[in-house]
Scaffold this motif. Structure first.
Motif, PDB file in Angstrom:
ATOM      1  N   GLY A  90       0.798  -1.219   0.000  1.00 14.34           N
ATOM      2  CA  GLY A  90       0.000   0.000   0.000  1.00 14.34           C
ATOM      3  C   GLY A  90       0.827   1.263   0.000  1.00 14.34           C
ATOM      4  O   GLY A  90       0.307   2.359   0.280  1.00 14.34           O
ATOM      5  N   ASN A  91       2.113   1.144  -0.354  1.00 12.39           N
ATOM      6  CA  ASN A  91       2.994   2.311  -0.316  1.00 12.39           C
ATOM      7  C   ASN A  91       2.645   3.287  -1.431  1.00 12.39           C
ATOM      8  O   ASN A  91       2.525   2.913  -2.595  1.00 12.39           O
ATOM      9  CB  ASN A  91       4.452   1.861  -0.443  1.00 12.39           C
ATOM     10  CG  ASN A  91       5.414   2.935   0.000  1.00 12.39           C
ATOM     11  OD1 ASN A  91       5.668   3.891  -0.709  1.00 12.39           O
ATOM     12  ND2 ASN A  91       5.965   2.763   1.194  1.00 12.39           N
ATOM     13  N   ILE A  92       2.498   4.570  -1.073  1.00 14.12           N
ATOM     14  CA  ILE A  92       2.246   5.645  -2.029  1.00 14.12           C
ATOM     15  C   ILE A  92       3.194   6.790  -1.713  1.00 14.12           C
ATOM     16  O   ILE A  92       3.273   7.248  -0.565  1.00 14.12           O
ATOM     17  CB  ILE A  92       0.799   6.158  -1.974  1.00 14.12           C
ATOM     18  CG1 ILE A  92      -0.197   5.011  -2.190  1.00 14.12           C
ATOM     19  CG2 ILE A  92       0.576   7.249  -3.013  1.00 14.12           C
ATOM     20  CD1 ILE A  92      -1.647   5.444  -2.075  1.00 14.12           C
ATOM     21  N   ARG A  93       3.920   7.232  -2.724  1.00 15.33           N
ATOM     22  CA  ARG A  93       4.785   8.402  -2.598  1.00 15.33           C
ATOM     23  C   ARG A  93       4.251   9.491  -3.523  1.00 15.33           C
ATOM     24  O   ARG A  93       3.700   9.199  -4.586  1.00 15.33           O
ATOM     25  CB  ARG A  93       6.236   8.071  -2.943  1.00 15.33           C
ATOM     26  CG  ARG A  93       6.803   6.862  -2.245  1.00 15.33           C
ATOM     27  CD  ARG A  93       6.858   7.018  -0.749  1.00 15.33           C
ATOM     28  NE  ARG A  93       7.822   8.006  -0.332  1.00 15.33           N
ATOM     29  CZ  ARG A  93       8.093   8.321   0.939  1.00 15.33           C
ATOM     30  NH1 ARG A  93       7.410   7.704   1.908  1.00 15.33           N
ATOM     31  NH2 ARG A  93       8.987   9.227   1.241  1.00 15.33           N
ATOM     32  N   ASP A 108       7.299  12.875  -1.036  1.00 18.21           N
ATOM     33  CA  ASP A 108       6.933  12.667   0.358  1.00 18.21           C
ATOM     34  C   ASP A 108       5.936  11.521   0.446  1.00 18.21           C
ATOM     35  O   ASP A 108       5.458  11.015  -0.572  1.00 18.21           O
ATOM     36  CB  ASP A 108       6.401  13.948   1.010  1.00 18.21           C
ATOM     37  CG  ASP A 108       5.098  14.431   0.377  1.00 18.21           C
ATOM     38  OD1 ASP A 108       4.517  13.711  -0.460  1.00 18.21           O
ATOM     39  OD2 ASP A 108       4.658  15.542   0.705  1.00 18.21           O
ATOM     40  N   SER A 109       5.653  11.108   1.668  1.00 20.85           N
ATOM     41  CA  SER A 109       4.786   9.948   1.868  1.00 20.85           C
ATOM     42  C   SER A 109       3.331  10.378   1.934  1.00 20.85           C
ATOM     43  O   SER A 109       3.003  11.502   2.332  1.00 20.85           O
ATOM     44  CB  SER A 109       5.172   9.210   3.147  1.00 20.85           C
ATOM     45  OG  SER A 109       5.022  10.060   4.266  1.00 20.85           O
ATOM     46  N   VAL A 110       2.460   9.467   1.528  1.00 20.99           N
ATOM     47  CA  VAL A 110       1.022   9.628   1.679  1.00 20.99           C
ATOM     48  C   VAL A 110       0.576   8.632   2.746  1.00 20.99           C
ATOM     49  O   VAL A 110       0.982   7.466   2.711  1.00 20.99           O
ATOM     50  CB  VAL A 110       0.292   9.361   0.354  1.00 20.99           C
ATOM     51  CG1 VAL A 110      -1.223   9.353   0.552  1.00 20.99           C
ATOM     52  CG2 VAL A 110       0.691  10.390  -0.688  1.00 20.99           C
ATOM     53  N   ALA A 111      -0.228   9.096   3.683  1.00 19.16           N
ATOM     54  CA  ALA A 111      -0.667   8.232   4.774  1.00 19.16           C
ATOM     55  C   ALA A 111      -1.303   6.960   4.224  1.00 19.16           C
ATOM     56  O   ALA A 111      -2.196   7.018   3.378  1.00 19.16           O
ATOM     57  CB  ALA A 111      -1.656   8.970   5.661  1.00 19.16           C
ATOM     58  N   ALA A 112      -0.818   5.804   4.686  1.00 19.15           N
ATOM     59  CA  ALA A 112      -1.293   4.523   4.175  1.00 19.15           C
ATOM     60  C   ALA A 112      -2.742   4.289   4.591  1.00 19.15           C
ATOM     61  O   ALA A 112      -3.122   4.527   5.738  1.00 19.15           O
ATOM     62  CB  ALA A 112      -0.406   3.400   4.675  1.00 19.15           C
ATOM     63  N   PHE A 113      -3.560   3.824   3.656  1.00 18.64           N
ATOM     64  CA  PHE A 113      -4.937   3.461   3.963  1.00 18.64           C
ATOM     65  C   PHE A 113      -5.181   1.980   3.714  1.00 18.64           C
ATOM     66  O   PHE A 113      -6.303   1.491   3.931  1.00 18.64           O
ATOM     67  CB  PHE A 113      -5.924   4.288   3.136  1.00 18.64           C
ATOM     68  CG  PHE A 113      -5.795   4.092   1.651  1.00 18.64           C
ATOM     69  CD1 PHE A 113      -6.476   3.080   1.003  1.00 18.64           C
ATOM     70  CD2 PHE A 113      -4.982   4.923   0.903  1.00 18.64           C
ATOM     71  CE1 PHE A 113      -6.354   2.898  -0.359  1.00 18.64           C
ATOM     72  CE2 PHE A 113      -4.856   4.752  -0.461  1.00 18.64           C
ATOM     73  CZ  PHE A 113      -5.539   3.733  -1.093  1.00 18.64           C
ATOM     74  N   GLY A 166      -4.235  13.009  -1.925  1.00 20.74           N
ATOM     75  CA  GLY A 166      -3.943  11.825  -1.119  1.00 20.74           C
ATOM     76  C   GLY A 166      -4.169  12.002   0.363  1.00 20.74           C
ATOM     77  O   GLY A 166      -3.888  11.081   1.137  1.00 20.74           O
ATOM     78  N   MET A 167      -4.691  13.156   0.775  1.00 16.14           N
ATOM     79  CA  MET A 167      -4.987  13.339   2.199  1.00 16.14           C
ATOM     80  C   MET A 167      -6.118  12.414   2.642  1.00 16.14           C
ATOM     81  O   MET A 167      -6.145  11.961   3.787  1.00 16.14           O
ATOM     82  CB  MET A 167      -5.342  14.806   2.472  1.00 16.14           C
ATOM     83  CG  MET A 167      -4.198  15.767   2.245  1.00 16.14           C
ATOM     84  SD  MET A 167      -4.690  17.486   2.531  1.00 16.14           S
ATOM     85  CE  MET A 167      -5.178  17.433   4.247  1.00 16.14           C
ATOM     86  N   SER A 168      -7.060  12.148   1.749  1.00 13.59           N
ATOM     87  CA  SER A 168      -8.136  11.206   2.036  1.00 13.59           C
ATOM     88  C   SER A 168      -8.513  10.497   0.748  1.00 13.59           C
ATOM     89  O   SER A 168      -8.301  11.007  -0.353  1.00 13.59           O
ATOM     90  CB  SER A 168      -9.357  11.921   2.633  1.00 13.59           C
ATOM     91  OG  SER A 168      -9.879  12.868   1.713  1.00 13.59           O
ATOM     92  N   TRP A 169      -9.092   9.289   0.906  1.00 13.70           N
ATOM     93  CA  TRP A 169      -9.440   8.453  -0.239  1.00 13.70           C
ATOM     94  C   TRP A 169     -10.852   7.920  -0.055  1.00 13.70           C
ATOM     95  O   TRP A 169     -11.294   7.677   1.076  1.00 13.70           O
ATOM     96  CB  TRP A 169      -8.475   7.266  -0.360  1.00 13.70           C
ATOM     97  CG  TRP A 169      -7.051   7.672  -0.604  1.00 13.70           C
ATOM     98  CD1 TRP A 169      -6.142   8.089   0.341  1.00 13.70           C
ATOM     99  CD2 TRP A 169      -6.375   7.727  -1.860  1.00 13.70           C
ATOM    100  NE1 TRP A 169      -4.943   8.385  -0.268  1.00 13.70           N
ATOM    101  CE2 TRP A 169      -5.049   8.180  -1.620  1.00 13.70           C
ATOM    102  CE3 TRP A 169      -6.748   7.424  -3.171  1.00 13.70           C
ATOM    103  CZ2 TRP A 169      -4.114   8.321  -2.614  1.00 13.70           C
ATOM    104  CZ3 TRP A 169      -5.822   7.574  -4.186  1.00 13.70           C
ATOM    105  CH2 TRP A 169      -4.512   8.024  -3.910  1.00 13.70           C
ATOM    106  N   TYR A 170     -11.559   7.729  -1.162  1.00 14.81           N
ATOM    107  CA  TYR A 170     -12.887   7.146  -1.098  1.00 14.81           C
ATOM    108  C   TYR A 170     -13.039   6.109  -2.200  1.00 14.81           C
ATOM    109  O   TYR A 170     -12.305   6.117  -3.195  1.00 14.81           O
ATOM    110  CB  TYR A 170     -13.979   8.215  -1.221  1.00 14.81           C
ATOM    111  CG  TYR A 170     -13.993   8.954  -2.545  1.00 14.81           C
ATOM    112  CD1 TYR A 170     -14.791   8.526  -3.609  1.00 14.81           C
ATOM    113  CD2 TYR A 170     -13.222  10.101  -2.727  1.00 14.81           C
ATOM    114  CE1 TYR A 170     -14.811   9.204  -4.816  1.00 14.81           C
ATOM    115  CE2 TYR A 170     -13.236  10.792  -3.925  1.00 14.81           C
ATOM    116  CZ  TYR A 170     -14.034  10.343  -4.961  1.00 14.81           C
ATOM    117  OH  TYR A 170     -14.042  11.015  -6.155  1.00 14.81           O
ATOM    118  N   GLN A 171     -13.993   5.197  -2.005  1.00 16.41           N
ATOM    119  CA  GLN A 171     -14.252   4.153  -2.993  1.00 16.41           C
ATOM    120  C   GLN A 171     -15.199   4.688  -4.059  1.00 16.41           C
ATOM    121  O   GLN A 171     -16.306   5.122  -3.752  1.00 16.41           O
ATOM    122  CB  GLN A 171     -14.851   2.919  -2.332  1.00 16.41           C
ATOM    123  CG  GLN A 171     -15.150   1.786  -3.310  1.00 16.41           C
ATOM    124  CD  GLN A 171     -15.557   0.512  -2.622  1.00 16.41           C
ATOM    125  OE1 GLN A 171     -14.817  -0.028  -1.807  1.00 16.41           O
ATOM    126  NE2 GLN A 171     -16.754   0.027  -2.924  1.00 16.41           N
TER     127      GLN A 171
END
Length: 335
Positions: free
Chosen positions: A68-71, A81-86, A118-123
């Protein structure tokens, strides 16, 4: 000498016994790019990165991978920088249509979208709100129209940049490893058991055939509805068609036996790219008939290569590696 990949402006002069004269007109000349110029860009992670996409107009982009790594970058890949893993699911696909907006796809029926960098994600809206296929690749024709493919021969289509997804006719008995939206009606998908499925009617019907041996087809690069190549990570032979997938011819790449390619893409100028297992990127300027090796200097696996504009190419791979190859002309004025 002149620098490579540079546009020079100059004003010619004429000298004789009456003096030196310079006309008002200014001429220009562009020198060819130096071959194989790849620049390493640290991402701050050692996680395996499986895909990458940037939006050239804003320089915003993401690279995604294992666990789930996102940069994230806001400056064209110079810094990340990193994006908080969801999720801890492996992310195989990413599409960045414009600034701060992206769609990612991965294992375990994972499709997510962000509109705030990438601060928040939705389906997004899909036929599989809870359980469903594992998604192995995404491909977009433009900002809005795209496909995602995965296990069970399932392919979904979007026409609104990943906000909603609708199913196409599935291909039974196989699982897809790769997909490309070649045009509004032509799609090509490679399977984990060596088959290639082609549709020319927008996914209503598919023609599926085994191409080469029963080795998975991870790379699909079609230059138009008729001409393209497919390739496997376990074979240095790729296969090319010039009749929309009806017949295929073998092309051997200069790779060790048993090593092949992972992903492919092409840019607006028609230049094709294949990411290879040994850190090489192969480049074709003749619709895939021949391929030239462009070493990155990296000995690990390059999992994805993505041009953002003619001459500007990004690659991602093992150990958080990102490389950039920028052979666009720069401007220098000479008088």
């Amino acid at each position: 000498g002149l620098s490579p990949a540079t546009k020079y402006y100059y004003r010619p002069t004429v000298s004789n016994e009456f003096g030196t004269f310079a006309p008002d007109s200014i001429n220009e000349i562009t020198t060819p790019p130096a071959p194989g110029l790849w620049e390493y860009r640290p991402t701050g992670t050692e996680a395996t990165l499986l895909n990458i996409d940037l939006e050239p107009g804003s320089n915003f982009g993401l690279t995604v991978g294992v666990g789930g790594n996102i940069r994230r970058t806001f400056d064209g890949g110079y810094t990340w920088d990193s994006v908080a893993a969801f999720t801890t699911s492996t992310l195989f696909g990413v599409h960045v249509p414009w600034y701060n907006t992206a769609v990612v796809a991965g294992s375990g029926n994972l499709l997510r979208r962000t509109t705030n960098g990438g601060m928040s994600w939705y389906q997004p809206t899909t036929p599989y709100p809870t359980t469903g296929p594992s998604w192995t690749e995404m491909s977009f024709l433009n900002d809005w129209e795209g496909l995602v493919a995965g296990s069970g021969g399932v392919v979904l289509k979007t026409t609104d940049a990943g906000e909603t997804w609708t199913p196409l006719a599935p291909v039974s008995g196989i699982s897809f490893r790769s997909v490309q939206m070649v045009s509004s009606l032509t799609y090509v998908a490679g399977a984990s058991t060596g088959q290639v499925s082609v549709t020319h009617d927008g996914g209503i019907t598919w023609n599926t055939q085994l191409v080469g041996s029963a080795i998975r087809q991870d790379a699909v690069v079609f230059f138009n509805d008729q001409v393209g190549v497919v390739g496997s990570p376990f074979d240095n032979v790729i296969y090319r068609t010039v009749d929309g997938g009806a017949t295929w011819n073998a092309i051997t790449l200069p790779l060790p036996l048993g090593l092949g390619v992972r992903r492919g893409s092409y840019d607006q100028s028609g230049t094709g790219y294949l990411a290879a297992i040994d850190g090489t990127v192969f480049i074709s300027t003749d619709l895939g008939a021949t391929w030239q090796a462009s070493p990155t200097g990296f000995s690990g696996v390059i999992y994805a290569v993505r041009p953002q504009a003619p001459g500007l190419v990004y690659a991602a791979g093992d150990f958080g590696t990102v490389f950039v190859r920028d052979s666009r002309p720069s401007d220098v004025t000479m008088y």
